[in-house]
Enzyme design. Structure first.
Site, PDB file in Angstrom:
ATOM      1  N   CYS A   2       0.926  -1.244  -0.095  1.00 40.57           N
ATOM      2  CA  CYS A   2       0.115  -0.017   0.000  1.00 40.57           C
ATOM      3  C   CYS A   2       0.958   1.364  -0.020  1.00 40.57           C
ATOM      4  CB  CYS A   2      -0.899  -0.078   1.234  1.00 40.57           C
ATOM      5  SG  CYS A   2      -1.994  -1.332   1.385  1.00 40.57           S
ATOM      6  N   ARG A  27       1.561   1.208  -5.835  1.00 43.59           N
ATOM      7  CA  ARG A  27       1.898   0.268  -4.821  1.00 43.59           C
ATOM      8  C   ARG A  27       0.469  -0.399  -4.225  1.00 43.59           C
ATOM      9  NH1 ARG A  27       6.911   1.005  -2.014  1.00 43.59           N
ATOM     10  NH2 ARG A  27       5.883  -0.041  -0.083  1.00 43.59           N
ATOM     11  N   TRP A  73      -4.040  -1.901  -1.491  1.00 44.84           N
ATOM     12  CA  TRP A  73      -3.954  -3.286  -2.139  1.00 44.84           C
ATOM     13  C   TRP A  73      -4.696  -3.797  -1.090  1.00 44.84           C
ATOM     14  CZ3 TRP A  73      -1.718  -7.829  -1.384  1.00 44.84           C
ATOM     15  CH2 TRP A  73      -1.799  -8.846  -2.629  1.00 44.84           C
ATOM     16  N   ASN A  99       0.540  -0.129   6.271  1.00 43.33           N
ATOM     17  CA  ASN A  99       0.867  -1.071   5.172  1.00 43.33           C
ATOM     18  C   ASN A  99       1.316  -2.300   6.024  1.00 43.33           C
ATOM     19  OD1 ASN A  99       1.825  -2.284   3.038  1.00 43.33           O
ATOM     20  ND2 ASN A  99       3.562  -0.825   2.794  1.00 43.33           N
ATOM     21  N   GLY A 100       0.976  -3.388   5.515  1.00 41.25           N
ATOM     22  CA  GLY A 100       1.333  -4.655   6.431  1.00 41.25           C
ATOM     23  C   GLY A 100       0.347  -5.492   6.907  1.00 41.25           C
ATOM     24  N   GLU A 480      10.892 -15.777 -17.212  1.00 38.55           N
ATOM     25  CA  GLU A 480      10.807 -14.572 -17.121  1.00 38.55           C
ATOM     26  C   GLU A 480       9.791 -13.794 -18.109  1.00 38.55           C
ATOM     27  OE1 GLU A 480      10.407 -10.225 -16.303  1.00 38.55           O
ATOM     28  OE2 GLU A 480      10.825 -11.988 -15.128  1.00 38.55           O
ATOM     29  N   LYS A 484       6.229 -11.695 -17.406  1.00 37.05           N
ATOM     30  CA  LYS A 484       5.902 -10.700 -17.933  1.00 37.05           C
ATOM     31  C   LYS A 484       4.516 -10.757 -18.783  1.00 37.05           C
ATOM     32  CE  LYS A 484       8.888  -7.749 -16.306  1.00 37.05           C
ATOM     33  NZ  LYS A 484       8.946  -8.904 -15.144  1.00 37.05           N
ATOM     34  N   GLU A 487       1.658 -10.962 -16.502  1.00 37.06           N
ATOM     35  CA  GLU A 487       1.316 -10.016 -15.533  1.00 37.06           C
ATOM     36  C   GLU A 487       0.500  -8.824 -16.400  1.00 37.06           C
ATOM     37  OE1 GLU A 487       4.952  -9.046 -12.322  1.00 37.06           O
ATOM     38  OE2 GLU A 487       5.361  -9.004 -14.475  1.00 37.06           O
ATOM     39  N   HIS A 503       7.224 -34.768 -21.859  1.00 40.19           N
ATOM     40  CA  HIS A 503       6.825 -35.493 -20.623  1.00 40.19           C
ATOM     41  C   HIS A 503       5.450 -35.175 -20.095  1.00 40.19           C
ATOM     42  CE1 HIS A 503      10.716 -37.491 -20.505  1.00 40.19           C
ATOM     43  NE2 HIS A 503      11.368 -36.279 -20.766  1.00 40.19           N
ATOM     44  N   LYS A 601       3.596  -3.086  -6.881  1.00 42.71           N
ATOM     45  CA  LYS A 601       4.883  -2.838  -7.146  1.00 42.71           C
ATOM     46  C   LYS A 601       5.625  -3.473  -6.219  1.00 42.71           C
ATOM     47  CE  LYS A 601       8.620  -1.618  -9.691  1.00 42.71           C
ATOM     48  NZ  LYS A 601       8.942  -2.558 -10.544  1.00 42.71           N
TER      49      LYS A 601
END
Length: 606
Positions: A2, A27, A73, A99-100, A480, A484, A487, A503, A601
């Site tokens: 947040c 955030r 968030w 925040n937390g 990666e 991306k 996301e 497999h 973020k």
């Protein structure tokens, strides 16, 4: 995850709070709110959605010289107005932003309910407002200390009290919080981005530390110490670094900044004559570097995948065992910490809570840990024994690009340092140094192919599901790339080792499932091409990210060709087109590229 902002001084607080929240919106962006202390008391305004919604809903005249704000968030409770911050006590006197995560929130909510308190939200944060308001302490500072002593978990909080409008009290434990020092005004924020237009002097609070902030100054303290005397430090970013400029999205801007970002990263750190890297910030002598028998890399998300790239570089150049592990799982398996292992924590923000906890675990058991972080003064940077700053500059988009590339370059220089104190020859060292120096121009060459990448991105965007595949050096690149793509495009994208397709995953291949294949010009090129033949035989579309020297023969598949560097460094350049592929796919789909749904973020909660 947040965003927190606070102000106290001579100016009207509301515009400063809104500006700061706008800069911190990456955030968290499911709701926002502010509390302003004015002559008529404390005015609290909250709303679901973005900060712009909050700004539009505020009264035309919202006067007050102090206040706090928050962009959320969601963790406890959905994105509703009732769950938005600031949370207030029943009498409206105390306002809190947080925040937390408060781990014992359920027990505290039950205790408060039994005591007759009516809870207005589903959040963990609200308990703090009530605990502070019910305290019999004589000062706001003591009331905050008393309240946080009853909670367990992580927090960065800012608190205002309508009966004490001359101060904002803040506290930190496991989540970032910064105090900005101005001229007859002070600021509070969870990130430098909210402060750069107002001050160049900040105070980074340590875990377990509090601060009492007034317009005239600040006092930092702990439960044990009345004044810790924490001094301010200068910040090294400019406000213009955080502006979009001519670009429409931060992700695109940050992709385009990579050549210059890498140039900053390597400046003054490479010795061409002796084929070595000069990494004084590691705080390790050549003898100490040589004494490590293995390397363990810890990161989350993209930092974990680039850690896998780094582990391969270290094994190839230094010839010592190296591996990467998800920091989020590391401490929960009671890891064995060895004195002859070098532990490396990787984090763009330097505040990733899972990585910070992993660092604590290593240090608790006597291990040596260094950091690869982008933010000076961050929690992980301070906790590590040494490290390597990325110098990528501020990164605002949720999907990391330039910081990720600088992490990979940092691992190349670290692998070189470890190799040159062992058996890597001077000539081989010079080969790697020359290749690192060439990277910025090679990245420019990749970016110059954007139009072709955009065409393929539109085709990929039409697919509901995609595979990204690679082998050995190429596999973390594929991971990666899939990260991306999912996301920002919200398409299902899954990474596999190319060798593992037969497999099981090959069962999913058909004409509707494209495969993005990493095919470098290396000793595995023929085997990679054989796997692509198997995909094409099942009508699977293929897009190859490859080098000019790879002979595809009769295999007719579209290709994105990147410049060839030294084999150990190939993953750095192979990653760049995948960033543009994800960006343009998301653009074609009309998504909010910089703020993808459900993400934020800086991950500062478990």
């Amino acid at each position: 995850m947040c965003g927190i902002v606070g102000y106290i001084g001579t100016q009207n607080a509301a515009p400063i709070l809104l500006e700061g929240l706008t800069r911190l919106e990456y955030r968290g962006y499911d709701s926002a709110g502010i509390a302003v202390l004015g002559t008529g008391g404390q005015s609290v305004h909250r709303i679901t959605g973005r900060v712009r919604n909050l700004a539009a809903a505020l009264p035309k005249r919202l006067a007050g010289k102090a206040g706090i704000g928050h962009t959320r968030w969601a963790t406890h409770g959905g994105p509703t107005e009732a769950n938005a911050h600031p949370h207030v006590s029943e009498d409206g006197r105390i306002a809190v932003v947080h925040n937390g995560i408060i781990d014992n929130a359920d027990a505290l909510r039950e205790q408060l309910t039994r005591a007759g308190v009516t809870l207005a939200s589903d959040t963990d944060t609200e308990v703090l407002a009530h605990l502070i308001a019910r305290s019999e302490a004589e000062t706001l500072e003591d009331a905050v200390v008393e309240a946080v002593s009853r909670i367990s978990g992580t927090y960065a909080i800012a608190v205002t009290d309508a009966s004490r409008p001359d101060r904002v009290v803040v506290a930190r434990n496991g989540s970032p919080l910064i105090v900005g020092v101005g001229d007859k005004e002070m600021f509070v924020a969870s990130d430098l981005a909210a402060l750069v237009r107002h001050t160049s002097s900040v105070v980074h609070l340590a875990d377990g530390e509090f601060a009492s902030v007034t317009a005239k100054g600040y006092r930092t303290f702990t439960v044990e110490e009345a004044d810790t005397g924490r001094p301010p430090t200068a910040i090294d970013i400019e406000a213009d670094d955080l502006d979009l400029g001519e670009h429409s999205h931060y992700m695109y801007k940050e992709i385009q900044e990579q050549p210059e970002s890498v140039e900053r990263m390597i400046r003054g750190r490479l010795d061409e004559r002796f084929g070595v890297s000069r990494l004084d910030g590691l705080n390790l002598t050549p003898r100490e570097l040589r004494g490590f028998a293995r390397v363990k890399i810890l990161g989350c998300g993209s930092a974990y995948y680039v850690g896998q790239i780094g582990a391969t570089m270290i094994e190839e150049l230094a010839r010592i065992p190296a591996d990467a592990e998800a920091a989020s799982e590391f401490r929960y398996r009671n890891p064995i910490i060895e004195a002859d292992t070098l532990y490396i924590a990787v984090s763009q923000s330097g505040e990733t809570v899972d990585t910070a906890f992993a660092v604590e675990e290593v240090k608790r058991k006597g291990g040596r840990v260094i950091g690869l972080v982008n933010v000076v003064g961050s929690a992980i940077a301070r906790a590590c024994d040494g490290g390597l700053y990325l110098h990528a500059g501020p990164e605002v988009a949720v999907a990391s690009t330039k910081a990720l590339t600088n992490m990979a370059v940092g691992f190349a220089m670290l692998a070189l340092a470890l190799g040159r104190v062992r058996d890597l020859s001077n000539a081989s060292g010079q080969r790697i140094v020359a290749a690192i120096h060439a990277l910025p121009d090679q990245i420019r060459a990749v970016l110059a192919e954007e139009k072709l990448i955009e065409e393929h991105a539109r085709a990929c965007a039409d697919a509901k599901s995609l595979f990204f595949v690679g082998r050995v050096r190429g596999f973390p690149v594929a991971r990666e790339g899939a990260q991306k793509f999912k996301e920002v495009s919200y398409r299902h994208a899954e990474a596999y080792q190319t060798s593992e397709l037969k497999h099981g995953p090959l069962a999913l291949i058909d004409a509707s499932v494209p495969t993005v294949a990493i095919v470098p010009a290396d000793e595995l090129a023929e085997r990679n091409l054989g796997a692509l033949q198997q995909i094409r035989a099942r009508s699977g579309p293929v897009l190859a990210v490859t080098h000019e020297d790879v002979d595809f023969g009769a295999l007719d598949v579209p290709r994105l060709v990147v410049p060839k560097t030294e084999p150990e460094l190939d993953p750095i350049l192979l990653t760049i087109p995948l960033q543009l592929l994800a960006y343009h796919a998301a653009l074609a789909l009309g998504h909010d590229i910089d703020k993808p749904r459900n993400l934020a973020k800086s991950v500062t909660v478990e």
